[in-house]
Design a protein around this motif. Structure first.
Motif, mmCIF file in Angstrom:
data_model
loop_
_atom_site.group_PDB
_atom_site.id
_atom_site.type_symbol
_atom_site.label_atom_id
_atom_site.label_comp_id
_atom_site.label_asym_id
_atom_site.label_seq_id
_atom_site.Cartn_x
_atom_site.Cartn_y
_atom_site.Cartn_z
ATOM 1 N N PRO A 440 0.811 -1.234 0.000
ATOM 2 C CA PRO A 440 0.000 0.000 0.000
ATOM 3 C C PRO A 440 0.837 1.274 0.000
ATOM 4 C CG PRO A 440 -0.058 -1.047 2.155
ATOM 5 C CD PRO A 440 0.659 -1.996 1.248
ATOM 6 N N SER A 441 2.142 1.172 0.306
ATOM 7 C CA SER A 441 2.988 2.365 0.353
ATOM 8 C C SER A 441 3.893 2.493 -0.873
ATOM 9 C CB SER A 441 3.867 2.331 1.611
ATOM 10 O OG SER A 441 4.719 1.194 1.600
ATOM 11 N N GLN A 443 3.355 3.006 -4.119
ATOM 12 C CA GLN A 443 3.082 4.094 -5.070
ATOM 13 C C GLN A 443 3.665 5.405 -4.584
ATOM 14 O OE1 GLN A 443 0.736 6.822 -4.805
ATOM 15 N NE2 GLN A 443 0.291 7.323 -6.940
ATOM 16 N N LYS A 444 3.417 5.731 -3.315
ATOM 17 C CA LYS A 444 3.935 6.982 -2.759
ATOM 18 C C LYS A 444 5.453 6.939 -2.652
ATOM 19 C CE LYS A 444 1.887 9.592 0.367
ATOM 20 N NZ LYS A 444 1.323 10.127 1.630
ATOM 21 N N THR A 445 6.010 5.802 -2.229
ATOM 22 C CA THR A 445 7.456 5.673 -2.078
ATOM 23 C C THR A 445 8.161 5.890 -3.407
ATOM 24 O OG1 THR A 445 7.257 4.159 -0.214
ATOM 25 C CG2 THR A 445 9.316 4.094 -1.439
ATOM 26 N N SER A 455 3.079 13.300 -6.358
ATOM 27 C CA SER A 455 2.581 12.111 -5.659
ATOM 28 C C SER A 455 1.325 11.529 -6.286
ATOM 29 C CB SER A 455 2.310 12.443 -4.194
ATOM 30 O OG SER A 455 1.297 13.435 -4.092
ATOM 31 N N GLU A 499 -14.340 6.345 3.667
ATOM 32 C CA GLU A 499 -13.450 6.420 2.504
ATOM 33 C C GLU A 499 -14.222 6.801 1.243
ATOM 34 O OE1 GLU A 499 -10.169 3.044 3.905
ATOM 35 O OE2 GLU A 499 -11.939 2.469 2.738
ATOM 36 N N GLU A 506 -7.533 13.398 -1.706
ATOM 37 C CA GLU A 506 -7.703 12.653 -0.451
ATOM 38 C C GLU A 506 -7.815 11.152 -0.690
ATOM 39 O OE1 GLU A 506 -11.265 14.508 0.900
ATOM 40 O OE2 GLU A 506 -10.210 15.962 2.165
ATOM 41 N N LEU A 508 -5.926 9.366 -2.477
ATOM 42 C CA LEU A 508 -4.645 8.811 -2.888
ATOM 43 C C LEU A 508 -4.175 7.644 -2.034
ATOM 44 C CD1 LEU A 508 -2.167 9.050 -4.752
ATOM 45 C CD2 LEU A 508 -1.216 10.708 -3.140
ATOM 46 N N ASN A 509 -4.310 7.763 -0.721
ATOM 47 C CA ASN A 509 -3.711 6.776 0.170
ATOM 48 C C ASN A 509 -4.669 5.680 0.629
ATOM 49 O OD1 ASN A 509 -1.194 8.114 0.150
ATOM 50 N ND2 ASN A 509 -1.979 9.607 1.619
#
Length: 612
Positions: A440-441, A443-445, A455, A499, A506, A508-509
């Motif tokens: 789940p992290s 894409q942002k990483t 981002s 959600e 908002e 995105l995560n």
């Protein structure tokens, strides 16, 4: 017969070598000069193509340029004369360049060609193809279809901005054109500019931003900017644009219509920009769909070939497939101006020289998976890495895939450089950064710590062709990452009521599926199907990753940072590896781990390249 195609002097210069009607080699100049969208004469790309073909310029029968400069100059003059005095500022900027260089391009090209190896023995011809003829040829002739409708869409060539053609065997006839200043590509670029992104570079960003927005400006666009007829033809009201007469894309009347000046580049994005992106994407899709329907009706063909910069809008392409307007679609992977070099050479082979097409089997195309660029032997890789100061382990051919699959399963970001470099704007598993799509992290990483880019931008999934329909709403080939389809319903994650109420950035995560790193906020994905016969090592890596994790999907993004061309050589790959937070690098059979490298070789890549 060998034919060399060239595109240059606007953006994305490239060269392509055709022999026997098939592409032998093709590459963009930017990959060698390390200047994004390099528009200069492609001398490095030409040198590579000749080397790959085992020849020099003396062995080339025809050199073909991808457009006709005199027609383009005619368009500029007529446009300036029709808009006097408003166009004087633009005229004053452009004309000195044309009268000094571009108007005499034949002499300029010959002068540059004389610098290539074997030029003293060259007595071949220098030919010029029309811009959209080059696009159409690049779409139809390498395709797997014996006959097809051909649709080309871009900003502008000489006069043409959109064409519908009909390809049958070795013949290709353009049946209909739309001319400048009426252009879907320029309309889309106007919104690229207005939302603060760079024209001829940021259109991908606008497309990626669109799912965050609400298309609330569609009616405003359709009632003021563009009139789209049922047959797909369209007309743009030039009061709202400035690309004919000025040095910007939009006019004050455009800004008044949408209630604000253009967004300042790199300033924070707001919901308004997201809504504008969603709106122009919807309008573009509608225009492309109507053109596709008319192409189907006017040609009677059940298959479609596409090229031109707008053909890189994979969301619109996916809509054509979903609507089943055609039974099958094939899109040139280098659809922009770079691909014009290949199209010009193929147009010469079939339409000038009258040569037949290579055997067509109705399944695989002649692009070799778009792997038409340079490759490096294991010996050359080690010599180059040694010279760069790299520390690495060498594994055998049987060891590199399982070792890389282990790294990916551990959650590491992996730079992956294997075999021949891709031709076109997409990394297709030869010059890629790979990651675990289940994270789940990830894409942002990758966006913030590896690519150093915005981002909100989505990443694409590479998936085993045999498994694509189990994970996505697609059961077709998409080898060039040019079709968008939704993640399969059974793979999605049900969102909570809280959600569901989120809007815009908002979202995105919020993980939305079993593979959140490649699932966009609207559940879509830009899919690359990986085929065993065109990239066996990458196919084997996906298979090994599936064995370890159950997922036949990997995150695949181009091996570069924002503003940098995709890496070409082992040295490029090592520099990018040492300038980012990529944790592992696999080049050929060499495996590099960041923690084992000399820290003195670390580079600050974040601000090394001009922002795109």
């Amino acid at each position: 017969m060998r034919i060399l195609g060239i595109s240059a002097y606007y953006h994305d210069s490239a060269a392509a070598l055709v022999e026997g009607g098939k592409p032998v080699a093709a590459a963009q100049e930017e990959r060698f000069t390390r200047v994004k969208h390099d528009a200069g004469f492609p001398r490095h790309a030409i040198a590579y193509c000749l080397e790959e073909g085992g020849c020099d310029l003396g062995d080339i029968e025809h050199v073909v340029f991808y457009d006709k400069p005199f027609l383009k100059f005619e368009r500029l003059l007529e446009t300036y004369l029709a808009t006097v005095p408003r166009g004087f500022r633009s005229f004053r900027t452009a004309i000195p360049v044309w009268t000094k260089e571009k108007l005499f391009q034949k002499a300029l090209l010959r002068r540059e060609l004389r610098k290539q190896a074997g030029a003293t023995d060259w007595n071949g011809s220098l030919l010029f193809a029309e811009h959209h003829q080059s696009h159409a040829a690049s779409a139809f002739f390498p395709s797997p279809f014996e006959n097809a409708a051909v649709l080309t869409l871009d900003g502008v060539g000489e006069w043409c901005t959109t064409s519908i053609g009909h390809g049958v065997g070795r013949t290709l006839e353009i049946q209909r054109e739309i001319h400048f200043p009426h252009s879907l590509g320029l309309l889309y670029s106007a919104f690229t500019y207005y939302t603060g992104f760079k024209v001829n570079s940021g259109e991908y960003k606008l497309m990626g931003l669109a799912p965050y927005g609400n298309p609330r400006f569609v009616k405003t666009i359709m009632e003021n900017l563009i009139d789209i007829r049922d047959d797909g033809s369209f007309w743009l009201d030039q009061q709202y644009f400035n690309y004919c007469t000025g040095l910007t894309m939009t006019s004050e009347k455009f800004h008044e219509l949408f209630g604000a000046p253009p967004r300042r580049p790199e300033s924070p994005l707001t919901q308004r920009e997201m809504d504008l992106a969603a709106s122009i994407q919807a309008v573009t899709e509608e225009a492309v769909m109507r053109l596709a329907r008319f192409a189907r009706k006017s040609t009677g063909e059940r298959r479609l070939c596409m090229a031109g910069g707008v053909a890189l809008n994979c969301v619109a392409n996916g809509k054509i497939r979903k609507e089943q307007i055609f039974d099958d679609i094939w899109i040139q992977p280098a659809s922009g101006d770079a691909g014009g070099a290949l199209g010009a050479a193929l147009a010469c082979w079939h339409q000038h020289a009258g040569q037949p097409r290579p055997e067509i089997n109705g399944c695989m195309d002649h692009m070799q998976g778009a792997y038409l660029g340079p490759a490096f032997s294991d010996e050359a890789i080690q010599i180059r890495l040694d010279a760069a100061g790299a520390r690495y382990d060498v594994v055998g051919d049987d060891g590199v895939v399982p070792a890389t699959a282990d790294l990916l399963a551990q959650g590491r970001a992996v730079g992956w450089m294997q075999g021949r470099m891709e031709f076109g704007p997409r990394a297709l598993g030869a010059r890629s950064i790979l990651g675990d799509p289940r994270s789940p992290s990830m894409q942002k990483t990758l966006n913030l710590k590896v690519k150093y880019r915005e981002s909100f931008r989505p990443f694409a999934p590479s998936v085993l062709r045999e498994e694509v329909s189990d994970w996505f709403d697609l059961d077709a080939d998409s080898p060039y990452m040019l079709l968008v389809a939704d993640v399969a319903e059974r793979r999605r994650r049900k969102m909570t009521p809280e959600e569901e109420r989120l809007f815009g950035i908002e979202k995105l995560n919020v993980p939305r599926s079993e593979i959140p790193a490649v699932t966009h906020v609207d559940y879509s994905a830009r899919i690359q199907t990986v085929h065993r016969d065109t990239n066996p090592r990458y196919w084997a890596l996906l298979s090994a990753f599936k064995q370890r994790t159950g997922s036949p999907v990997l995150v695949n993004t181009s091996f570069n940072v924002r503003g940098e061309p995709i890496v070409c050589t082992p040295e490029d790959a090592f520099r990018c590896f040492m300038g980012t937070e990529i944790e592992s690098l696999v080049v050929g059979n060499c495996i590099l781990r960041k923690e084992q490298q000399n820290p003195e070789l670390a580079r600050d890549y974040k601000d090394r390249f001009a922002l795109d």
